[in-house]
Design a protein around this motif. Structure first.
Motif, PDB file in Angstrom:
ATOM      1  N   GLU B  15       0.755  -1.211   0.086  1.00 55.02           N
ATOM      2  CA  GLU B  15      -0.085   0.019  -0.111  1.00 55.02           C
ATOM      3  C   GLU B  15       0.870   1.313   0.282  1.00 55.02           C
ATOM      4  O   GLU B  15       1.805   1.402   0.665  1.00 55.02           O
ATOM      5  CB  GLU B  15      -0.917   0.013   1.342  1.00 55.02           C
ATOM      6  CG  GLU B  15      -1.979   1.165   1.273  1.00 55.02           C
ATOM      7  CD  GLU B  15      -2.949   0.822   2.344  1.00 55.02           C
ATOM      8  OE1 GLU B  15      -2.620   0.330   3.376  1.00 55.02           O
ATOM      9  OE2 GLU B  15      -4.004   1.409   2.153  1.00 55.02           O
ATOM     10  N   SER B  80       0.514   5.796  -6.061  1.00 54.85           N
ATOM     11  CA  SER B  80       0.417   5.309  -4.829  1.00 54.85           C
ATOM     12  C   SER B  80      -0.768   4.297  -4.638  1.00 54.85           C
ATOM     13  O   SER B  80      -2.004   4.574  -4.734  1.00 54.85           O
ATOM     14  CB  SER B  80       0.177   6.535  -3.775  1.00 54.85           C
ATOM     15  OG  SER B  80       0.087   5.771  -2.525  1.00 54.85           O
ATOM     16  N   HIS B  82      -3.658   1.614  -3.444  1.00 53.63           N
ATOM     17  CA  HIS B  82      -4.448   1.811  -2.440  1.00 53.63           C
ATOM     18  C   HIS B  82      -5.092   0.239  -2.352  1.00 53.63           C
ATOM     19  O   HIS B  82      -5.186  -0.617  -3.166  1.00 53.63           O
ATOM     20  CB  HIS B  82      -5.668   2.583  -2.497  1.00 53.63           C
ATOM     21  CG  HIS B  82      -6.554   2.727  -1.466  1.00 53.63           C
ATOM     22  ND1 HIS B  82      -7.711   2.077  -1.172  1.00 53.63           N
ATOM     23  CD2 HIS B  82      -6.443   3.705  -0.367  1.00 53.63           C
ATOM     24  CE1 HIS B  82      -8.303   2.589  -0.015  1.00 53.63           C
ATOM     25  NE2 HIS B  82      -7.662   3.641   0.473  1.00 53.63           N
ATOM     26  N   SER B  84      -7.956  -0.856  -1.939  1.00 53.01           N
ATOM     27  CA  SER B  84      -9.090  -0.895  -3.171  1.00 53.01           C
ATOM     28  C   SER B  84      -8.925  -1.175  -4.356  1.00 53.01           C
ATOM     29  O   SER B  84      -9.613  -1.349  -5.227  1.00 53.01           O
ATOM     30  CB  SER B  84     -10.202   0.312  -2.963  1.00 53.01           C
ATOM     31  OG  SER B  84      -9.290   1.374  -3.238  1.00 53.01           O
ATOM     32  N   ASP B  85      -7.408  -0.987  -4.676  1.00 55.31           N
ATOM     33  CA  ASP B  85      -6.967  -1.351  -6.134  1.00 55.31           C
ATOM     34  C   ASP B  85      -6.613  -2.822  -6.607  1.00 55.31           C
ATOM     35  O   ASP B  85      -6.450  -2.993  -7.634  1.00 55.31           O
ATOM     36  CB  ASP B  85      -5.785  -0.508  -6.404  1.00 55.31           C
ATOM     37  CG  ASP B  85      -5.976   0.880  -6.475  1.00 55.31           C
ATOM     38  OD1 ASP B  85      -4.776   1.640  -5.939  1.00 55.31           O
ATOM     39  OD2 ASP B  85      -6.757   1.415  -6.724  1.00 55.31           O
TER      40      ASP B  85
END
Lengths: 111, 113
Positions: B15, B80, B82, B84-85
């Protein structure tokens, strides 16, 4: 931009039967496409649905197994005929000139 | 004829780290290129598309991709990552806008806390 609606969203079918999947676009489009996504794999084009003429099938796909209708510029159907467990996949419809490009798909399980 | 190759079926990042998903294409005509994301048990969502305008394309959720003709590449990046990616990402090519899509094999992105 246009919106694509596909149904059913999922189904469980007996082997040997057929399922017809419907795809509706909320505006007129020239080209519509049907794709298959087998479990854990990428998308493969089945055919291009042409309005007013027969669908154009990709290598490995035949009309007898996947008959397609395209009665007008907003609608198409894909039938998966004489199903076997190997036909268990996600089937997706797409259309040109639509922002999202794809419907949400039909998750088919053949038992 | 057209084809797409995605290098790496699985990519894992921490992350906050840079995300780089690789896509190389082959096309006999100027290509239209796309990146899609698929979350578990969901349909495809268009992240971004290249249609011969700007070579650097910005998409949704902070993703962008750069078309490099000399390298026949269209790599997807995000500065960057996350949590949720985490999803499956597909690169695709078409001969014209609105035409049929040829998909790569997909890259599964995992994001570690």
């Amino acid at each position: 931009s246009a919106v694509i609606s596909q149904k059913p969203s999922r189904d469980i079918c007996q082997r040997g039967t057929s399922l017809t999947i419907q795809c509706q676009v909320d505006s007129q489009v020239t080209m519509m496409f049907w794709y298959r996504q087998q479990p854990g794999q990428s998308l493969t084009l089945i055919a291009t649905a042409n309005q007013g003429s027969e669908a154009t099938y990709e290598s490995g796909f035949v009309i007898d197994k996947f008959p397609i209708s395209r009665p007008n510029l907003t609608f198409s159907t894909l039938t998966v005929s004489n199903m076997s467990p190997e036909d268990s996949s996600i089937y997706l419809c797409s259309a040109e000139n639509t922002e999202a490009f794809f419907g949400q798909g039909t998750r088919l399980t053949v038992v | 004829a057209q084809s797409v190759t995605q290098l790496g079926s699985h990519v894992s990042v921490s992350e906050g780290a840079l995300v780089l998903l690789r896509c190389n294409y082959s096309s006999s005509v100027p290509p239209y290129l796309f990146w899609y994301v698929q979350y578990p048990n969901q349909g495809l969502q268009l992240l971004l598309k290249y249609t011969s305008a700007a070579t650097l394309v910005k998409g949704i959720n902070g993703f962008e991709a750069e078309f490099k003709k000399s390298e026949t590449s269209f790599h997807l990046t995000k500065p960057s990552a996350h949590m949720s990616d985490a999803a499956e990402y597909f690169c695709a090519v078409s001969a014209f806008e609105g035409g049929k899509l040829i998909f790569g094999q997909g890259t599964e992105l995992s994001v570690k806390p």
